[in-house]
Design a protein around this motif. Sequence first.
Motif, PDB file in Angstrom:
ATOM      1  N   GLU A 173     -10.042  -0.047 -14.771  1.00 36.84           N
ATOM      2  CA  GLU A 173     -10.230  -1.277 -13.798  1.00 36.84           C
ATOM      3  C   GLU A 173     -11.601  -0.937 -13.445  1.00 36.84           C
ATOM      4  N   ASN A 215      -7.564   7.555  -6.193  1.00 36.13           N
ATOM      5  CA  ASN A 215      -8.905   6.939  -5.874  1.00 36.13           C
ATOM      6  C   ASN A 215      -9.947   7.963  -5.653  1.00 36.13           C
ATOM      7  N   HIS A 246     -16.304  -0.507  -6.608  1.00 35.42           N
ATOM      8  CA  HIS A 246     -16.130  -0.391  -5.067  1.00 35.42           C
ATOM      9  C   HIS A 246     -16.560   1.063  -4.601  1.00 35.42           C
ATOM     10  N   ILE A 247     -16.117   2.080  -5.534  1.00 34.09           N
ATOM     11  CA  ILE A 247     -16.477   3.327  -5.111  1.00 34.09           C
ATOM     12  C   ILE A 247     -17.948   3.471  -5.352  1.00 34.09           C
ATOM     13  N   GLN A 269       0.692  -1.094   0.152  1.00 30.40           N
ATOM     14  CA  GLN A 269      -0.048   0.006  -0.066  1.00 30.40           C
ATOM     15  C   GLN A 269       1.057   1.151   0.141  1.00 30.40           C
ATOM     16  N   THR A 289     -12.508  -1.322  -9.361  1.00 30.69           N
ATOM     17  CA  THR A 289     -12.244  -0.182  -8.545  1.00 30.69           C
ATOM     18  C   THR A 289     -13.426   0.666  -8.647  1.00 30.69           C
TER      19      THR A 289
END
Length: 1564
Positions: A236, A206, A242-243, A157, A239
Amino acid sequence: MATLILPCEWIKNWEKSGKHEFVQLCKDLTEKDDHGREIRADMQTALYELCCHVVQGNLKMDLVANVLGEMMEFRDDMPSILADVFSILDIETGALEEKNKRDHYTHLVGACLCFVPEAILKERLDPETLESLGLIKQAHQFNQKIVKIKTKLFYKQQKFNLLREENEGYAKLITELGQDLSGNITSHLVLENIKSLIGCFNLDPNRVLDIILEVYESRSDQDEFFLSLIKSYMCEPLTLCHILGFKFKFYQEPNEETPKSLYHIAAALLHHNLIELEDLYVHLMPLDASIVEEHKRDISEAKQIARKLVMVVLPSEKSEDKEKEKEKDEEKNDKPPDNQKLGLLEALLRIGDWHHAQSIMDQMPSFYATSHKAIALALCQLVHLTVEPVYRRAGVPKGARGSSLHPLRNKRAPRPAETFEDLRRDTFSMLGYLGPHLSHDPILFAKIVRLGKGFMKEYQSDAKPEVKDKMEILLSCFLSIADQVLLPSLSLMECNACMSEELWGLFKLFPYQHRYRLYGQWKNETYSSHPLLVKVKAQTVERAKYIMKRLTKENVKQSGRQIGKLSHSNPTILFDYMLSQIQWYDNLIVPVVDSLKYLTSLNYDVLAYCIIEALANPEKEKMKHDDTTISSWLQSLASLCGAVFRKYPIELAGLLQYVTNQLKAGKSFDLLILKEVVQKMAGIEITDEMTSEQLEAMTGGEQLKAEGGYFGQIRNTKKSSQRLKDALLDHELALPLCLLMAQQRNGVVFLEGGEKHLKLVGHLYDQCHDTLVQFGGFLASNLSTEDYIKRVPSIDILCNQFHTPHDAAFFLSRPMYAHQILSKYDELKKAEKGNRQQQKAHKYVSACEQVMTSVHEAVVSLHPARVWDDLRPQFYATFWSLTMYDLAVPHTAYDREVNKLKVQIKAIEENPEIPLNKKKKEKERCTALQEKLQEEEKKQLEHVQRVLHRLKLEKDNWLLAKSTKNETITKFLQLCLFPRCIFSSIDAVYCARFVELVHQQKTPNFCTLLCYDRVFSAIIYTVASCTENESHRYGRFLCCMLETVTRWHSDRAVYEKECVNYPGFLTIFRATGFDGGNKVDQLDYENFRHVVHKWHYMLTKASVHCLETGDYTHIRNILIVLTKILPCYPKVLNLGQALECRVHKICLEEKDKRPDLYALAMGYSGRLKSQKVHMVPENEFHHKDQPTRSATPAGQQNGPVSAGKPAAGASKADDGASEDGDRVKDKSQGTTKPVNKANSAAAKVTTSNGNGALSSTKAVKERDDKEKSGKEKKEKKEKTPGSTPETKAETRREKQRDERAMKEERVAREGKEKTPKADREKLKLEEKAGKDDKAKAGNGEPMDPSRERDAIKESKSKEKGDRSAAAGSIKSPVPRSESAESERDHKRRKLDSHPSPSHSSSVKDNSNEPKESTSKYHINFNSIARSKSREREMEKKEAENTQGRSKEKKEEKERKERKRDYIINDHDLSQELKRRKDENGTIFKNSKSSSPSCDSPVLGEKEKSKRCKSSNKEKADSAKPERTSSGGKKESRHDKDKSEKREKRESSGGKEEKKHHKSSDKHR
């Protein structure tokens, strides 16, 4: 991947042609403008196939490598595609054990390294393979390096220093995204700026993406810009999911509402494949399981509500339910979180992403999603856009403009449909998901219906076979849409009559079978598929109950409007309830029918279906519990059918087909429906309770029938009868229904009737028959000539192929013959113009001949050949082809109806309340009707005259002289009269009038007397075999026959005018060519009156017999017949009293047992009493002769043809038991009675076929000689009043010699006439039996019951079924009031020409040949002696009646002893009887001899007094036990007093007779 296979020929001939073909294939794949993915896949398949052949060794490696090198130029991504293929082969070959194939693969990849980049191969291939190719040094090291890189990329990370992030960067980012995008700003420029901002201000990527989504959410109209930006920023999908999921999660708290903009961006990202639905779906709430539970809960709640609406709820329970409902509402106030799946679904539908929307709906219960109005409207909008082009082309009605729709900017939305075929692509599936919720958009509903109409027009007009299959598929699609979408949506619409009518525009183009299938689904299945529909059904039932409770005749208009409103949406539920109420309460029929006037066309059609479904309900019994009558619910529905179908324009095809199918299945209950429909729609009524005026009107034309022939004046039937006719013709049901009904009549009895009650079988038979008559009448009066002739086959085909009974076949063919004759007559009139009446009649006859010749030939096949020996086919066809319209004009009926119209006109004129214009219209109507009737009468008169002229010409060829008249009459009755007289009331009248007409026409070889005698003499069997309605018709037939007889009987002038000199009243019964002008062979007036009395007696006897059988059918039928013939019978007082007594007994017996018989008997009894004033004593009815034999018992003289007096025997009713009701009863029960013997004698004469006429001139001459000698002998005897005993013996011996000589002559004559041997033996036996009977009767002793039964059996066996009345039985004795000389001359003439009707010898002797009339002289003597003996007999009776009960008991004992002695001494007694008979003959001869003697009268008196005493004792003894034994009880004192008074009256009557004889003796 293996969808494309390279042909083997390419591989074999690779260098010659295979290489070129492969390269060309790859070029073609590259040039396709299809989706990129599909081309890539096809190319990969082709390369894979090629490389596989190299690996397997089928192709050389270097050849393939060259081809692959050439192909790199085709596409930019060609090296990547080839690398993918190598990757697949790497895995496959690595798993193989064959090393050579792995080597081939390695060499191929090595050869391709020059044009496939190493980097790509390192990404795709296995490290071991890369090592073998030399692209890497060591595979192990390479693997370790990969692990390190992946860990760094995905698992480490990056720690951003948030404090290091600068707010200015985010501010600039928001400014950049929120700028005006209308200029030349593109997503690519903005993306570059965003990257700079991230790098400059250390922004988290993000968080940047989240801010981009936030700005997109607020600027959701800029789809194109933001979608391309997101696509470029980050490819992608996970991602992004998820958001988005985190955003949706934020709004999943209670009382939170997810913004529509979020749904929109999620839908847009899904639509452009930036995210996958499966990835996003898991982030949405609620779960699928909870959605399913919610749906189930909604259905159960709906059913609970429906149950409550149906149940009867008490007031206390109602208040509790209300409180519970309030609590539930309060709970619902805590609003649950939004259903995010439905929100996303709506957004998808709004942007036109049908593919993803369909996926979401598939995961939910049926119609759950579209039950939400927003989703339903969104889907409706999408359908609007899809169907717009085809609707504009084929659906827009003329004159309608319609509002134009703007298509979606989204290029990926479903393509609009240009043709009906395109609708199958997406539109039909969209509508299927909408289901009942299309109701939210009535405009779209109308569009779909109009598209259906447009398609049906094309479907019906396009007959190309190649298109037909596609059309059939489309038709099934439209039917499914109607079933699953249109009808359920109509149920949820609030009272939209326009939509109902619009839908009928489509439905009426379907055949009724399709429509009824749809209605059945709608009624029985649709309402259980959705909670909303369950509630709607319950509410409709509740509302229907409310309306029906308040429906009356007074508020029909208001209730009708409410019914109309309710029926526009849910007709099936409403009508189902209404029909159930009508089945219980038939008094609702009239108000319900009147209240249906506000229905739409679709509703009327649904009503027809609901009626048929109710009729076909398998759970309902069509019989009542007693199994004797049809259920009242069926009768109510039938009445409703008739009323509804007449009043409203409902299609009849379904109902008619239902009745036809039921008949095919052998079920006749539902004919009641057809009967009601025809009666109401065509105004044709069938009833056997017609008045004489109505019946008379029915013999006229159609106008007269309509005006005066029916009970109810059913007017304005023109349109309804036309509708019925069209329905029958369009569906070809007219003839099948007729044939099925005709066949079903017998089916009712022999197929249906096995387990059913006899009463019900009779009722069903009558219903079947009546409906056939009614339906046939409708077809005859409404079908055109061409239609009728085209549909009805010839008579022989009807009977032989279709097995139609003859009466029904002729009934159907009759109108056809009339049409054909009339058209042929018109042709002949036009061809030869002649106005003279004679010419017209001649043309009519020729027209008849042309038409009927083929019929005469056809009828020959209907019966065996021997039938035509007695009747001619011409006569048979004439009888069956004519009607009452052809025989007589009902002038009275025409005058009556015209007078009614005149009275009506006068009433209209005098009524001041009627407006002037209405007065004028009514007067014009009445005047026009009056003129029509007068014109019709004139037309019928001309027609009848033509028909009578034709019959006059034909009559001579009707009956052959081959067989006896008796056989002819038998066949006529069997094949013509009896079958037709019970067919209909009008046919019953026709049969009677036809017999009269044949008589009036002086038809040769037709014996009117014999015909009437056969009709009246044996009615028991006919009555017993009739149904109830047939009894009415048979009674009417007998009444008409009796009317004719009564007219002749009542007036000598009428009789002489209409009967004397007519062949029908000849007393020669053998058929000859002789027309009968000789008075000697005619029946005179007085004898005819005797015969009529005998017929009345026979009717009484038959009636009493039927009444006393105790059988339901016998009693009911005879009461019906007696009621019908009441105007003409009984006319004789004593016969009427006998009937009255029996009917009264029936009333007492049946009061509590069989109420219907009791009602019939009471009705007849009352009418009979009212007729009593018109009855006359017997001596007024016919001239009653004095008794002619001293020793004949009184009971014997009561028979219909007693011992030598066929007719006059019946006139002795005052001496016998016929006057006393109890005695007639005893006789009918079969007690010791010589009447049966007399009847058997009468039957014997019948078997002789009336062969009493001489067949040669020689016999005539011999008779003339004997007549002269007989006259001379008489003159001598008249001069000499007495004779000595010696001369008596001599004359007796001479007489015996003469008799023997005459017998020999007769045998010789019979030999000449070729009489069969069997017949001669039969005649001798019957003659002998007749003599024995005469001897016993002459002695005055009653026959032993056992001997009498033997005699009856013997006579019956001789008859062998021919139960017709005897020829001799018709004849009657000559009245005694004439002078002695004229009487003797008349008898002598009769004796010489044919057997005398006055003498027992002639009746008993079946040869009917002339004899020396010993019995005649014997009778003349006895007539003098009997008057004195009668006086003594009456005096003795008075003396005996004054004695008490002890005397009566004593006599009873004596009677029993005498009876026992009689049985023991039977032989001696018979000898004594013969001796007395011989003595009587000699005494009579001596009294007539030339030498007078005073001893002979004295001797006669003594002899007479002895016999008289014995006969009186026998009479008294036989009469008293009969009184005491009836019912097994002795007479009361009161009854005895009555009988004593009656006997006193009889004795006084005897004295009067004695005086009468004395006066006649003085005259002599």
